[in-house]
Design an enzyme around this catalytic site. Structure first.
Site, PDB file in Angstrom:
ATOM      1  N   CYS A 125       1.001  -1.440   0.069  1.00  0.00           N
ATOM      2  CA  CYS A 125      -0.322   0.079  -0.333  1.00  0.00           C
ATOM      3  C   CYS A 125       1.024   1.761  -0.101  1.00  0.00           C
ATOM      4  CB  CYS A 125      -1.074  -0.413   1.266  1.00  0.00           C
ATOM      5  SG  CYS A 125      -1.895   1.263   1.232  1.00  0.00           S
ATOM      6  N   CYS A 130      -0.120   4.453   2.518  1.00  0.00           N
ATOM      7  CA  CYS A 130      -0.088   4.160   3.768  1.00  0.00           C
ATOM      8  C   CYS A 130       1.491   4.228   4.011  1.00  0.00           C
ATOM      9  CB  CYS A 130      -0.250   2.726   4.264  1.00  0.00           C
ATOM     10  SG  CYS A 130      -2.060   1.608   3.324  1.00  0.00           S
ATOM     11  N   ASP A 131       2.298   3.558   3.128  1.00  0.00           N
ATOM     12  CA  ASP A 131       3.697   3.854   3.687  1.00  0.00           C
ATOM     13  C   ASP A 131       4.352   4.134   2.785  1.00  0.00           C
ATOM     14  OD1 ASP A 131       2.659   1.707   5.348  1.00  0.00           O
ATOM     15  OD2 ASP A 131       3.159  -0.473   4.012  1.00  0.00           O
TER      16      ASP A 131
HETATM   17  P1  FAD Z   1      -9.813  -5.787   7.325  1.00  0.00           P
HETATM   18  O1  FAD Z   1      -8.617  -5.395   8.190  1.00  0.00           O
HETATM   19  O2  FAD Z   1      -8.720  -6.762   6.589  1.00  0.00           O
HETATM   20  O3  FAD Z   1     -10.200  -7.297   8.341  1.00  0.00           O
HETATM   21  C1  FAD Z   1     -11.406  -8.106   8.166  1.00  0.00           C
HETATM   22  C2  FAD Z   1     -11.042  -9.029   9.070  1.00  0.00           C
HETATM   23  O4  FAD Z   1     -12.547  -9.967   8.954  1.00  0.00           O
HETATM   24  C3  FAD Z   1      -9.862 -10.328   9.378  1.00  0.00           C
HETATM   25  O5  FAD Z   1      -9.320 -10.923  10.353  1.00  0.00           O
HETATM   26  C4  FAD Z   1     -10.029 -11.652   8.813  1.00  0.00           C
HETATM   27  O6  FAD Z   1      -9.675 -12.685   9.350  1.00  0.00           O
HETATM   28  C5  FAD Z   1     -11.659 -11.126   9.115  1.00  0.00           C
HETATM   29  N1  FAD Z   1     -12.396 -12.302   8.692  1.00  0.00           N
HETATM   30  C6  FAD Z   1     -12.661 -12.746   7.425  1.00  0.00           C
HETATM   31  N2  FAD Z   1     -13.668 -13.369   7.197  1.00  0.00           N
HETATM   32  C7  FAD Z   1     -14.219 -14.009   8.153  1.00  0.00           C
HETATM   33  C8  FAD Z   1     -15.284 -14.983   8.707  1.00  0.00           C
HETATM   34  N3  FAD Z   1     -15.267 -15.450   7.985  1.00  0.00           N
HETATM   35  N4  FAD Z   1     -15.243 -15.571   9.751  1.00  0.00           N
HETATM   36  C9  FAD Z   1     -14.822 -14.368  10.488  1.00  0.00           C
HETATM   37  N5  FAD Z   1     -13.828 -13.404  10.774  1.00  0.00           N
HETATM   38  C10 FAD Z   1     -13.232 -13.547   8.690  1.00  0.00           C
HETATM   39  N6  FAD Z   1      -4.687   1.473   5.750  1.00  0.00           N
HETATM   40  C11 FAD Z   1      -4.586   2.581   5.832  1.00  0.00           C
HETATM   41  O7  FAD Z   1      -4.954   3.657   7.102  1.00  0.00           O
HETATM   42  N7  FAD Z   1      -3.380   3.037   6.905  1.00  0.00           N
HETATM   43  C12 FAD Z   1      -2.438   2.144   6.885  1.00  0.00           C
HETATM   44  O8  FAD Z   1      -0.903   2.825   7.414  1.00  0.00           O
HETATM   45  C13 FAD Z   1      -2.147   1.268   6.771  1.00  0.00           C
HETATM   46  N8  FAD Z   1      -1.157   0.414   6.267  1.00  0.00           N
HETATM   47  C14 FAD Z   1      -1.629  -1.544   6.140  1.00  0.00           C
HETATM   48  C15 FAD Z   1      -0.484  -1.751   6.094  1.00  0.00           C
HETATM   49  C16 FAD Z   1      -0.545  -3.042   5.954  1.00  0.00           C
HETATM   50  C17 FAD Z   1       0.725  -4.447   6.093  1.00  0.00           C
HETATM   51  C18 FAD Z   1      -2.473  -3.831   4.991  1.00  0.00           C
HETATM   52  C19 FAD Z   1      -2.428  -5.254   4.811  1.00  0.00           C
HETATM   53  C20 FAD Z   1      -3.033  -3.166   4.913  1.00  0.00           C
HETATM   54  C21 FAD Z   1      -2.840  -1.504   5.526  1.00  0.00           C
HETATM   55  N9  FAD Z   1      -3.397  -0.308   5.791  1.00  0.00           N
HETATM   56  C22 FAD Z   1      -3.568   0.809   6.143  1.00  0.00           C
HETATM   57  C23 FAD Z   1      -5.361  -0.782   4.372  1.00  0.00           C
HETATM   58  C24 FAD Z   1      -5.931  -1.576   6.088  1.00  0.00           C
HETATM   59  O9  FAD Z   1      -5.440  -2.253   6.806  1.00  0.00           O
HETATM   60  C25 FAD Z   1      -7.416  -1.980   5.415  1.00  0.00           C
HETATM   61  O10 FAD Z   1      -7.988  -0.851   4.819  1.00  0.00           O
HETATM   62  C26 FAD Z   1      -8.179  -1.802   6.111  1.00  0.00           C
HETATM   63  O11 FAD Z   1      -7.693  -3.322   7.785  1.00  0.00           O
HETATM   64  C27 FAD Z   1      -9.790  -2.911   6.211  1.00  0.00           C
HETATM   65  O12 FAD Z   1     -10.537  -2.813   7.090  1.00  0.00           O
HETATM   66  P2  FAD Z   1     -11.705  -4.018   7.101  1.00  0.00           P
HETATM   67  O13 FAD Z   1     -11.996  -3.739   8.423  1.00  0.00           O
HETATM   68  O14 FAD Z   1     -12.386  -4.127   5.431  1.00  0.00           O
HETATM   69  O15 FAD Z   1     -10.666  -5.379   6.770  1.00  0.00           O
END
Ligand code: FAD
Length: 313
Positions: A138, A141-142
């Protein structure tokens, strides 16, 4: 086994979207139950170190710490967390049925899906352990951490061109590595990248090895896909932009998904194609994919669920 109670709301997913939905529904006295995965509690931000763009933390915040804060805040208002996966879902009826990995069926009037998406990986040794230490998925982000660095971007589509162009603001040089002879990106995006003096291209090549020293990325080994010849590229940043997959398989066939598998919602609401089912965060969003936007739509999903329940009373 079936849990006899019928919940007002069950949240699936423990990232910023899921925890925020749990916080809002808990404060609305809906006693949410959140399933947050058995192995990946806290979502994508737990795989990174410093988060500098989540408002409210002027000195930045460690990703796992931010997620722990979100969880604690939701629990403080009565959200119940289960570190387990939902492995089966029947969302079609008035009462939604969700099965966890122990086989227990949980029932709810509304479901908020916040299962996120996963970045595609190269599948190379050291790739994941160097996440946040030179390897990233990303640029938004980084990118800021790579001021003056030599960086490589892997991929040939629009995202890769966008990342490369964005990173060239900070980097000393950006090398795009693509395994084909031509880019897949749109002409506009290609032209923008070609016109940028800091960006160069290596075609017909893939990353064969990731090199590390002192716990940090120090370079990659590239392999020519036709000749198998290898060469070293010294970079301290490797941005992998080969796509991402929404975690929506569980709901395929029940909810409308777009051609890439993202859950369709009736924007600006978070309503899916089934009444009582709402979706938020990266499982819906292929445009922004940020923690703050995921948290924002998580709040919206909670409010949508609350209004749905109120309208049925
Ligand atoms: P996620 O954070 O992906 O969480 C979804 C969760 O649901 C996961 O834990 C998954 O295991 C769980 N899940 C899935 N299916 C199931 C199921 N069937 N039953 C139970 N649980 C389940 N964004 C920023 O704004 N700033 C940053 O600095 C930044 N740095 C990042 C660095 C990295 C390495 C990565 C990978 C991403 C980064 N992002 C950053 C992006 C950010 O992390 C995502 O946009 C954000 O986390 C998305 O949130 P979410 O809640 O939609 O999903």
């Amino acid at each position: 086994m079936t849990d006899n109670s019928i919940r007002e709301v069950i949240v699936i997913g423990s990232g910023p979207a899921g925890y925020t939905a749990a916080l809002y529904t808990a404060r609305a006295q809906l006693k949410p139950l959140l399933f947050g995965s058995s192995i990946f509690v806290g979502g994508s931000l737990t795989t990174t170190t410093e988060v500098e763009n989540f408002p409210g933390f002027p000195d930045g915040v460690d990703g796992p710490v931010l997620m722990e804060h979100m969880r604690t805040q939701a629990e403080k208002f009565g959200a119940q967390m289960v570190d387990d996966d939902i492995i089966e879902a029947d969302l079609t009826g008035d009462i939604k049925l969700l099965t966890d990995s122990t086989g227990t069926v949980h029932r709810a009037r509304t479901v908020i899906i916040a299962t996120g998406s996963g970045y595609r990986k190269l599948g190379l040794p050291r790739e994941e352990e160097l996440s946040g230490r030179g390897v990233s998925w990303c640029a938004t982000c980084d990118g800021f951490f790579f001021k003056g660095h030599d960086i490589a971007v892997v991929g040939g589509g629009d995202t890769a061109m966008e990342e490369a162009t964005f990173l060239s603001r900070f980097a000393r040089s950006v090398t795009v590595i693509h395994r084909r002879s031509a880019l897949r990106a749109s002409k506009v995006m290609q032209n923008r990248a070609f016109a940028d003096d800091k960006i160069s291209f290596i075609f017909d090549s893939e990353v064969a090895e990731i090199k590390e020293s002192g716990g940090k990325l120090v370079g990659v080994v590239l392999r020519d896909v036709f000749t198998d010849a290898t060469r070293d590229l010294d970079v301290t940043g490797l941005f992998i932009a080969i796509g991402h997959d929404p975690r929506s398989e569980l709901f395929a066939g029940q909810l409308d998904l777009d051609s890439a598998g993202y859950i369709k919602v009736a924007a600006p609401s978070t309503r899916t194609s089934l009444p009582g089912v709402f979706a938020a965060g990266d499982v819906v969003d292929h445009t922004y994919r940020q923690a703050i936007t995921a948290a924002g739509t998580g709040a919206a999903a909670a409010l949508d669920a609350e209004r749905h329940l109120a309208a049925r009373k």
